[in-house]
Scaffold this motif. Structure first.
Motif, PDB file in Angstrom:
ATOM      1  N   UNK A  27       0.809  -1.227   0.000  1.00  0.00           N
ATOM      2  CA  UNK A  27       0.000   0.000   0.000  1.00  0.00           C
ATOM      3  C   UNK A  27       0.838   1.271   0.000  1.00  0.00           C
ATOM      4  N   UNK A  28       2.150   1.150   0.227  1.00  0.00           N
ATOM      5  CA  UNK A  28       3.063   2.306   0.347  1.00  0.00           C
ATOM      6  C   UNK A  28       2.772   3.138   1.606  1.00  0.00           C
ATOM      7  N   UNK A  29       1.921   2.602   2.459  1.00  0.00           N
ATOM      8  CA  UNK A  29       1.665   3.291   3.734  1.00  0.00           C
ATOM      9  C   UNK A  29       2.943   3.311   4.558  1.00  0.00           C
ATOM     10  N   UNK A  30       3.169   4.423   5.283  1.00  0.00           N
ATOM     11  CA  UNK A  30       4.334   4.508   6.159  1.00  0.00           C
ATOM     12  C   UNK A  30       3.888   4.587   7.622  1.00  0.00           C
ATOM     13  N   UNK A  31       4.772   4.158   8.493  1.00  0.00           N
ATOM     14  CA  UNK A  31       4.465   4.137   9.927  1.00  0.00           C
ATOM     15  C   UNK A  31       5.760   4.407  10.695  1.00  0.00           C
ATOM     16  N   UNK A  32       5.747   5.422  11.591  1.00  0.00           N
ATOM     17  CA  UNK A  32       6.941   5.778  12.362  1.00  0.00           C
ATOM     18  C   UNK A  32       6.882   5.195  13.766  1.00  0.00           C
ATOM     19  N   UNK A  33       8.001   4.650  14.196  1.00  0.00           N
ATOM     20  CA  UNK A  33       8.141   4.154  15.568  1.00  0.00           C
ATOM     21  C   UNK A  33       9.454   4.694  16.123  1.00  0.00           C
ATOM     22  N   UNK A  34       9.572   4.653  17.460  1.00  0.00           N
ATOM     23  CA  UNK A  34      10.798   5.097  18.129  1.00  0.00           C
ATOM     24  C   UNK A  34      11.529   3.892  18.686  1.00  0.00           C
ATOM     25  N   UNK A  35      12.839   3.849  18.460  1.00  0.00           N
ATOM     26  CA  UNK A  35      13.683   2.806  19.029  1.00  0.00           C
ATOM     27  C   UNK A  35      14.552   3.448  20.103  1.00  0.00           C
ATOM     28  N   UNK A  36      14.428   2.975  21.350  1.00  0.00           N
ATOM     29  CA  UNK A  36      15.202   3.496  22.470  1.00  0.00           C
ATOM     30  C   UNK A  36      16.320   2.517  22.808  1.00  0.00           C
ATOM     31  N   UNK A  37      17.506   3.053  23.030  1.00  0.00           N
ATOM     32  CA  UNK A  37      18.618   2.223  23.511  1.00  0.00           C
ATOM     33  C   UNK A  37      18.957   2.653  24.930  1.00  0.00           C
ATOM     34  N   UNK A  39      21.310   2.656  28.262  1.00  0.00           N
ATOM     35  CA  UNK A  39      22.717   2.517  28.615  1.00  0.00           C
ATOM     36  C   UNK A  39      22.868   1.406  29.641  1.00  0.00           C
ATOM     37  N   UNK A  40      23.574   0.356  29.290  1.00  0.00           N
ATOM     38  CA  UNK A  40      23.809  -0.766  30.183  1.00  0.00           C
ATOM     39  C   UNK A  40      24.983  -1.563  29.651  1.00  0.00           C
ATOM     40  N   UNK A  41      25.448  -2.525  30.451  1.00  0.00           N
ATOM     41  CA  UNK A  41      26.587  -3.327  30.026  1.00  0.00           C
ATOM     42  C   UNK A  41      26.288  -4.051  28.717  1.00  0.00           C
ATOM     43  N   UNK A  42      25.089  -4.627  28.606  1.00  0.00           N
ATOM     44  CA  UNK A  42      24.651  -5.258  27.362  1.00  0.00           C
ATOM     45  C   UNK A  42      23.591  -4.361  26.725  1.00  0.00           C
ATOM     46  N   UNK A  43      23.618  -4.178  25.407  1.00  0.00           N
ATOM     47  CA  UNK A  43      22.636  -3.295  24.763  1.00  0.00           C
ATOM     48  C   UNK A  43      21.206  -3.722  25.059  1.00  0.00           C
ATOM     49  N   UNK A  44      20.370  -2.773  25.479  1.00  0.00           N
ATOM     50  CA  UNK A  44      18.955  -3.025  25.736  1.00  0.00           C
ATOM     51  C   UNK A  44      18.148  -2.053  24.890  1.00  0.00           C
ATOM     52  N   UNK A  45      17.186  -2.566  24.132  1.00  0.00           N
ATOM     53  CA  UNK A  45      16.401  -1.736  23.229  1.00  0.00           C
ATOM     54  C   UNK A  45      14.911  -1.909  23.514  1.00  0.00           C
ATOM     55  N   UNK A  46      14.167  -0.815  23.312  1.00  0.00           N
ATOM     56  CA  UNK A  46      12.713  -0.822  23.425  1.00  0.00           C
ATOM     57  C   UNK A  46      12.152  -0.050  22.241  1.00  0.00           C
ATOM     58  N   UNK A  47      10.968  -0.436  21.794  1.00  0.00           N
ATOM     59  CA  UNK A  47      10.362   0.215  20.640  1.00  0.00           C
ATOM     60  C   UNK A  47       8.931   0.626  20.978  1.00  0.00           C
ATOM     61  N   UNK A  48       8.577   1.866  20.607  1.00  0.00           N
ATOM     62  CA  UNK A  48       7.263   2.422  20.929  1.00  0.00           C
ATOM     63  C   UNK A  48       6.766   3.267  19.768  1.00  0.00           C
ATOM     64  N   UNK A  49       5.443   3.445  19.739  1.00  0.00           N
ATOM     65  CA  UNK A  49       4.821   4.352  18.776  1.00  0.00           C
ATOM     66  C   UNK A  49       5.523   5.709  18.815  1.00  0.00           C
ATOM     67  N   UNK A  50       5.693   6.348  17.663  1.00  0.00           N
ATOM     68  CA  UNK A  50       6.419   7.613  17.608  1.00  0.00           C
ATOM     69  C   UNK A  50       5.549   8.811  17.949  1.00  0.00           C
TER      70      UNK A  50
END
Length: 383
Positions: A27-37, A39-50
């Motif tokens: 459909x060529x529809x686009x959707x924005x989300x936020x990726x949070x990193x 700070x920790x010894x091992x990389x930790x990521x979370x993703x949420x609606x933008x």
């Protein structure tokens, strides 16, 4: 749902936050989300609606606050109307909920959950169209308070030694002449450094046989000198962040440095109040015990408490001061200090109710300072 490939983890560590634009291949529809990193010894990521589900405000530069239930968690706060969303679940105290997307890492490559379950040939129809890092200060998780010399409310700005060394505090002049006067001085002292130092001086004075004091009967009434009258509520430093009991925020499980600092800070608050509780019993003991012994036939009885009673609580205050010092020194080693985080006065609020009853106060002191079992929250059994 089939995941969407975002990129190599090594490419995502340059910023704490990225805006990811996903495109639907049909459909060529686009959707924005936020990726949070995080700070920790091992990389930790979370993703949420933008965008905020309230009125669609961008969350690109939303502030990150410590979690309400655990200091190790974070909350995203919308800059428009301060709507809050847990970074892990999207849950808000307002009843709204932001969409969050599962994040996975496989062989050094990061994937996120797709906005919808649409697939084609077993793969998601969503692909990454753009990835934009947020590089300004808003993107970074909030640090713990700094111990910089010019920061308001730090030990340095208050004129106290950054190493918290009670030995640097001079003996007060003139020095109190009774143990109760020492107790009153310590209770009136807001500075933790001076409170600890004066406790040491008072402990030495007690060992050297200083008179107990505490007042005497005069014309049928107990009269206490002004320098032996304890305050109803011990003062604290002017920059103290005081909250109601239970509102200081959870302290986590010690899995991060932030959580460990919060735990040490809470323990230091308990130890400071324990110092005051011990000195308050000394300050009130003579008067309350004498008044307790009053009878119709003996309206002015002698104060019955032996010197050992006051010496024992002097030892307790000395030990609590030692504990506070160790906790404060460790906080300084971790780049924080006592007073950097909110505290409550719950221990003293409980003591106020028993200020005129010696036996009730002794029971309250035992209940408030009894060590807790490591496996539960019940007081440990006495041995």
């Amino acid at each position: 749902m089939a995941p969407v490939r975002v990129g190599d983890v090594a490419e995502l560590v340059s910023a704490h936050r990225h805006v990811l634009t996903l495109r639907h291949t049909r459909t060529e529809e686009t959707h924005d989300v936020l990726l949070f990193r995080m700070a920790s010894a091992a990389p930790m990521f979370y993703c949420m609606e933008a965008r905020c589900p309230h009125l669609g405000a961008s969350l690109e530069r939303a502030a990150l606050h410590p979690g309400l239930d655990d200091v190790e968690d974070l909350i995203v706060v919308c800059p428009w109307h301060q709507y809050d969303f847990e970074i892990k679940t999207g849950v808000s105290s307002t009843g709204l909920r932001a969409c969050v997307y599962a994040v996975s890492i496989d062989a050094g490559v990061l994937y996120i959950e797709a906005p919808t379950a649409d697939t084609e040939h077993g793969a998601s129809v969503w692909t990454l169209a753009a990835r934009r890092p947020i590089t300004d200060a808003w993107a970074e998780p909030p640090p713990l308070p700094s111990r910089a010399a010019d920061a308001p409310g730090t030990l340095a700005s208050l004129g106290e030694a950054a190493t918290f060394d009670p030995k640097t505090v001079p003996r007060p002049e003139p020095a109190p002449k009774t143990l109760v006067a020492w107790a009153t001085l310590i209770l009136r002292t807001p500075s933790p450094l001076h409170k600890v130092a004066y406790t040491r001086f008072a402990y030495d004075a007690c060992a050297q046989g200083i008179p107990i004091g505490g007042g005497a009967w005069e014309h049928g009434a107990w009269v206490t000198p002004e320098d032996e009258q304890p305050p109803a509520w011990p003062p604290r430093m002017p920059d103290e962040q005081r909250v109601r009991p239970g509102h200081e925020g959870k302290r986590g499980k010690g899995g991060t440095e932030r959580s460990r600092i919060a735990l040490l800070h809470a323990l230091a608050n308990i130890e400071q109040w324990a110092i005051d509780l011990a000195w308050d019993i000394i300050a009130r003991g003579a008067r309350l015990s004498a008044q307790h012994m009053q009878t119709p036939t003996d309206p002015t009885p002698a104060m019955p408490m032996p010197r050992a009673f006051f010496a024992d609580f002097c030892q307790v205050a000395y030990d609590e001061a030692k504990h506070f010092t160790l906790l404060q020194q460790r906080l300084l080693e971790l780049g924080s200090w006592f007073g950097a985080l909110p505290v409550h006065h719950g221990l003293w609020e409980a003591a106020v109710e028993t200020s005129e009853d010696l036996f009730a106060r002794l029971c309250t002191y035992a209940a408030l300072t009894q060590p807790l079992c490591t496996s539960c929250t019940r007081p440990a059994a006495s041995t």
